[in-house]
Design an enzyme around this catalytic site. Structure first.
Site, PDB file in Angstrom:
ATOM      1  N   LYS A   1       0.638  -1.032   0.296  1.00 19.78           N
ATOM      2  CA  LYS A   1       0.134  -0.069   0.110  1.00 19.78           C
ATOM      3  C   LYS A   1       1.364   1.101   0.381  1.00 19.78           C
ATOM      4  O   LYS A   1       1.874   1.854   1.142  1.00 19.78           O
ATOM      5  CB  LYS A   1      -0.830  -0.134   1.166  1.00 19.78           C
ATOM      6  CG  LYS A   1      -2.356   0.685   1.266  1.00 19.78           C
ATOM      7  CD  LYS A   1      -2.113   2.157   0.848  1.00 19.78           C
ATOM      8  CE  LYS A   1      -1.847   3.296   1.758  1.00 19.78           C
ATOM      9  NZ  LYS A   1      -1.893   4.502   1.751  1.00 19.78           N
TER      10      LYS A   1
ATOM     11  N   GLU B   1       9.967   1.159  11.089  1.00 20.84           N
ATOM     12  CA  GLU B   1      10.943   2.069  11.617  1.00 20.84           C
ATOM     13  C   GLU B   1       9.697   3.108  10.694  1.00 20.84           C
ATOM     14  O   GLU B   1       9.052   4.296   9.930  1.00 20.84           O
ATOM     15  CB  GLU B   1      11.273   2.183   9.218  1.00 20.84           C
ATOM     16  CG  GLU B   1      12.314   2.642   9.709  1.00 20.84           C
ATOM     17  CD  GLU B   1      12.671   4.529   9.120  1.00 20.84           C
ATOM     18  OE1 GLU B   1      12.854   5.204   9.775  1.00 20.84           O
ATOM     19  OE2 GLU B   1      12.816   4.604   8.129  1.00 20.84           O
TER      20      GLU B   1
ATOM     21  N   CYS C   1      13.673  10.349   7.176  1.00 16.88           N
ATOM     22  CA  CYS C   1      13.363  10.253   8.795  1.00 16.88           C
ATOM     23  C   CYS C   1      14.880   9.795   9.752  1.00 16.88           C
ATOM     24  O   CYS C   1      14.620  10.654  10.720  1.00 16.88           O
ATOM     25  CB  CYS C   1      13.314   8.988   8.800  1.00 16.88           C
ATOM     26  SG  CYS C   1      14.023   7.781   8.082  1.00 16.88           S
TER      27      CYS C   1
ATOM     28  N   GLU D   1       9.079  15.873  15.182  1.00 18.77           N
ATOM     29  CA  GLU D   1      10.159  15.667  13.854  1.00 18.77           C
ATOM     30  C   GLU D   1       8.885  16.736  13.076  1.00 18.77           C
ATOM     31  O   GLU D   1       7.836  16.835  12.926  1.00 18.77           O
ATOM     32  CB  GLU D   1       9.591  14.404  13.498  1.00 18.77           C
ATOM     33  CG  GLU D   1      10.382  14.053  12.042  1.00 18.77           C
ATOM     34  CD  GLU D   1      10.214  12.905  11.844  1.00 18.77           C
ATOM     35  OE1 GLU D   1       8.647  11.781  11.696  1.00 18.77           O
ATOM     36  OE2 GLU D   1      10.903  12.030  11.049  1.00 18.77           O
TER      37      GLU D   1
HETATM   38  P1  ADP Z   1       2.639  11.110   6.732  1.00 18.80           P
HETATM   39  O1  ADP Z   1       1.333  11.780   7.920  1.00 18.80           O
HETATM   40  O2  ADP Z   1       3.661  12.150   7.311  1.00 18.80           O
HETATM   41  O3  ADP Z   1       2.089  11.054   5.393  1.00 18.80           O
HETATM   42  P2  ADP Z   1       2.214   8.434   7.467  1.00 18.80           P
HETATM   43  O4  ADP Z   1       2.733   7.547   8.728  1.00 18.80           O
HETATM   44  O5  ADP Z   1       0.867   9.609   7.865  1.00 18.80           O
HETATM   45  O6  ADP Z   1       3.284   9.684   6.897  1.00 18.80           O
HETATM   46  O7  ADP Z   1       2.021   7.823   6.328  1.00 18.80           O
HETATM   47  C1  ADP Z   1       2.870   6.169   6.000  1.00 18.80           C
HETATM   48  C2  ADP Z   1       1.867   5.540   5.180  1.00 18.80           C
HETATM   49  O8  ADP Z   1       0.850   5.316   6.070  1.00 18.80           O
HETATM   50  C3  ADP Z   1       1.015   6.308   4.138  1.00 18.80           C
HETATM   51  O9  ADP Z   1       1.131   4.921   3.322  1.00 18.80           O
HETATM   52  C4  ADP Z   1      -0.016   5.998   4.410  1.00 18.80           C
HETATM   53  O10 ADP Z   1      -0.969   6.298   3.652  1.00 18.80           O
HETATM   54  C5  ADP Z   1      -0.309   4.936   5.924  1.00 18.80           C
HETATM   55  N1  ADP Z   1      -1.104   5.414   6.751  1.00 18.80           N
HETATM   56  C6  ADP Z   1      -1.551   6.407   7.189  1.00 18.80           C
HETATM   57  N2  ADP Z   1      -2.417   6.067   8.388  1.00 18.80           N
HETATM   58  C7  ADP Z   1      -2.760   4.578   8.344  1.00 18.80           C
HETATM   59  C8  ADP Z   1      -3.945   3.915   9.355  1.00 18.80           C
HETATM   60  N3  ADP Z   1      -4.402   4.065   9.768  1.00 18.80           N
HETATM   61  N4  ADP Z   1      -2.936   2.239   9.014  1.00 18.80           N
HETATM   62  C9  ADP Z   1      -2.134   2.226   7.895  1.00 18.80           C
HETATM   63  N5  ADP Z   1      -1.164   2.787   7.490  1.00 18.80           N
HETATM   64  C10 ADP Z   1      -1.947   4.298   7.714  1.00 18.80           C
END
Ligand code: ADP
Length: 517
Positions: free
Chosen positions: A205, A280, A314, A421
């Site tokens: 994903k 990570e 990161c 961050e």
């Molecule tokens: P940012 O906020 O910097 O975009 P995220 O940690 O939200 O970083 O995003 C990293 C990945 O995690 C993306 O692929 C995002 O779609 C996914 N993501 C965000 N929220 C969720 C969730 N609740 N469960 C699983 N994956 C998620």
């Protein structure tokens, strides 16, 4: 014909799809398939929905991509399960799996200009970086882990004289990979390659901001002969598609790179099925400059450490600890270097700093610059409203997400600026008096991803490396990375290591076998 590791294979004719109407003018970029890649087929989303992906340099829509939701994830997870349970992949001769991974690497290299352009278009990062770092690192991931396919072994164990005891190192099954937008292709490769090397199948994903290179990678894996269902790519939103992947009972483990708050959500959702998790997460890495450091190099790398990839890294060296007695001298050099980092058109080969990935990220960075000012830190270099080189970045004045190098001094370790961050080109300079003080302050954060130490004193350097609570410590350098070297976080920066043999602590499981003699 391509030649890979002594093997010849025929390239399939390129399947061209018309580029989206809004594709950016300038470089001729062929967009990949824009649907979901499930079970070896391109599919529309079950609900028929699509979402926009935006060009960060102009703020304009590049194209629309099929939006996977729970039903699509369910289908992908079931296809991945089928490919694992009854497909050829996990049972294939290990060297044959390696050959397919090498083919994927070779195709990444053959299509590197196209992949680099897609990555730059979708993320806003400089084309030079995509060419020099993102795409080669992705190919290297497949090359490196291809080498592990036939080297993942078990052990024989001297347990009991009447038994022959041994272990088998087996794949986990279906891996859910959830990736961020800062290095979309290379982080996807960093997860997919070892997962596949060990014989797992994968549902990826990608981040909703940057789905394009993952879709192109899916095309490449098909061309390389990866069996159907072994890799599935389902673009969609985190809380919907990502969360569904984490909850899915057919998914055995989830490898995630992203924010720690998202990691927390994932951990909650994974609790339902007690999934194995690889995290990570974020960082607030300390870059420590002692008075005896090579100041020119330290200043140059301090800038590299925070301005590379617009600070969307990161392990960015966002906290710069400078020994009090060299502060004045060092700051002058630092500013000189920092001013050379000018944002520009990501597609200009001379550009070193591109656009931030999204409006949301742009707003977040601006918010933190304001927070820093309000906290009383001194804004030495203000990256807001950067001057763009004339005529180099059409549309950027009005809508592109550009922020230039930003440097604060007089930052105190407890300030939000030094604790949270930012994920942008914002450097916080903190002065320190002695070794104990700097180690204490460097460790006073929820994070522990990386740190760097600059000194000519070898004892001090190694003492610091031991004392710093971080998964990686660089000495007289910053940001080195290689797939052979473990990378991951202490504390809330993560829980596993990606790179080297330790990667397989996650992607494999051990079975013990007792044979009565
Ligand atoms: P940012 O906020 O910097 O975009 P995220 O940690 O939200 O970083 O995003 C990293 C990945 O995690 C993306 O692929 C995002 O779609 C996914 N993501 C965000 N929220 C969720 C969730 N609740 N469960 C699983 N994956 C998620």
């Amino acid at each position: 014909m391509s030649k890979v590791a002594g093997l010849k294979f025929k390239m399939k004719p390129e399947k061209k799809e018309a580029p989206a109407a809004n594709a950016r003018k300038g470089p001729d970029i062929r967009l990949p398939h824009l649907k979901l890649w499930i079970g070896g087929k391109w599919k529309e989303a079950v609900h028929g929905r699509t979402f926009k992906t935006i060009d960060p340099a102009t703020g304009e829509v590049i194209t629309r991509v099929a939006e996977g939701t729970e039903e699509d994830i369910d289908l992908a997870a079931r296809r991945a399960r089928k490919a694992f349970d009854s497909g050829p992949w996990p049972k294939m001769k290990a060297s044959e799996r390696a050959r397919i991974l090498h083919r994927i690497a070779a195709l990444i290299r053959e299509n590197y200009e196209e992949l680099a352009s897609l990555e730059t278009l979708d993320t806003g990062k400089p084309i030079q970086n995509s060419r020099r770092i993102d795409v080669p690192s992705s190919a290297e991931a497949f090359e490196y882990y291809a080498g592990w396919c036939d080297k993942l072994t078990g052990e024989t164990l001297p347990a009991h004289p009447e038994f022959f005891s041994y272990t088998l190192r087996e794949p986990l099954g279906v891996i859910g990979a959830i990736t961020p937008w800062n290095f979309p292709l290379s982080i996807a490769a960093q997860k997919i390659a070892p997962a596949l090397a060990a014989g797992n199948t994968v549902v990826l994903k990608p981040a909703e901001q940057t789905p394009l290179s993952a879709l192109r990678l899916a095309e490449i894996t098909e061309e390389a002969g990866l069996p159907a269902g072994v890799l599935n790519v389902v673009p969609g939103f985190g809380p919907v598609a990502g969360a569904a992947l984490v909850r899915h009972p057919e998914v055995d483990a989830v490898s995630f790179t992203g924010e720690y708050l998202t990691g927390r959500e994932i951990m909650k959702n994974a609790a339902l099925t007690l999934k194995k998790l690889s995290f990570e997460l974020g960082g607030k890495s300390a870059n420590i400059i002692f008075a005896d450091a090579d100041m020119d190099n330290a200043a140059r790398f301090a800038c590299d450490g925070i301005f590379f990839n617009q600070g969307e890294v990161c392990c960015a060296g966002s906290r710069l600890f400078v020994e009090e007695k060299i502060k004045k001298n060092f700051t002058a050099r630092l500013l000189q270097c920092a001013q050379k980092w000018r944002p520009g058109d990501p597609f200009d080969p001379a550009t070193e700093m591109g656009a931030l990935v999204s409006q949301e990220q742009f707003d977040k960075v601006l918010k933190y610059i304001e927070i820093g000012r309000q906290e009383g830190a001194k804004l030495l270099l203000d990256g807001r409203n950067p001057k763009m080189p004339q005529g180099k970045a059409p549309g950027t004045k009005s809508k592109g997400f550009f922020i230039g190098p930003t440097v604060f001094s007089g930052v105190l370790p407890q300030m939000r600026l030094a604790q949270e961050e930012i994920f942008g080109p914002v450097l916080s300079q903190i002065a320190f008096g002695d070794f104990e003080e700097v180690i204490r302050n460097a460790n006073q954060t929820i994070y522990g991803l990386a740190a760097a130490v600059w000194t000519k004193d070898i004892q001090k350097a190694h003492r610091a490396a031991r004392a710093l609570k971080a998964g990686t410590v660089w000495i007289n350098g910053y940001g080195n990375f290689d797939h052979a070297v473990p990378f991951g976080g202490y504390k809330m920066s993560g829980n596993t290591r990606e790179g080297g043999i330790h990667t397989f602590d996650f992607y494999t499981q051990i079975k013990s076998v007792w044979v009565r003699l």
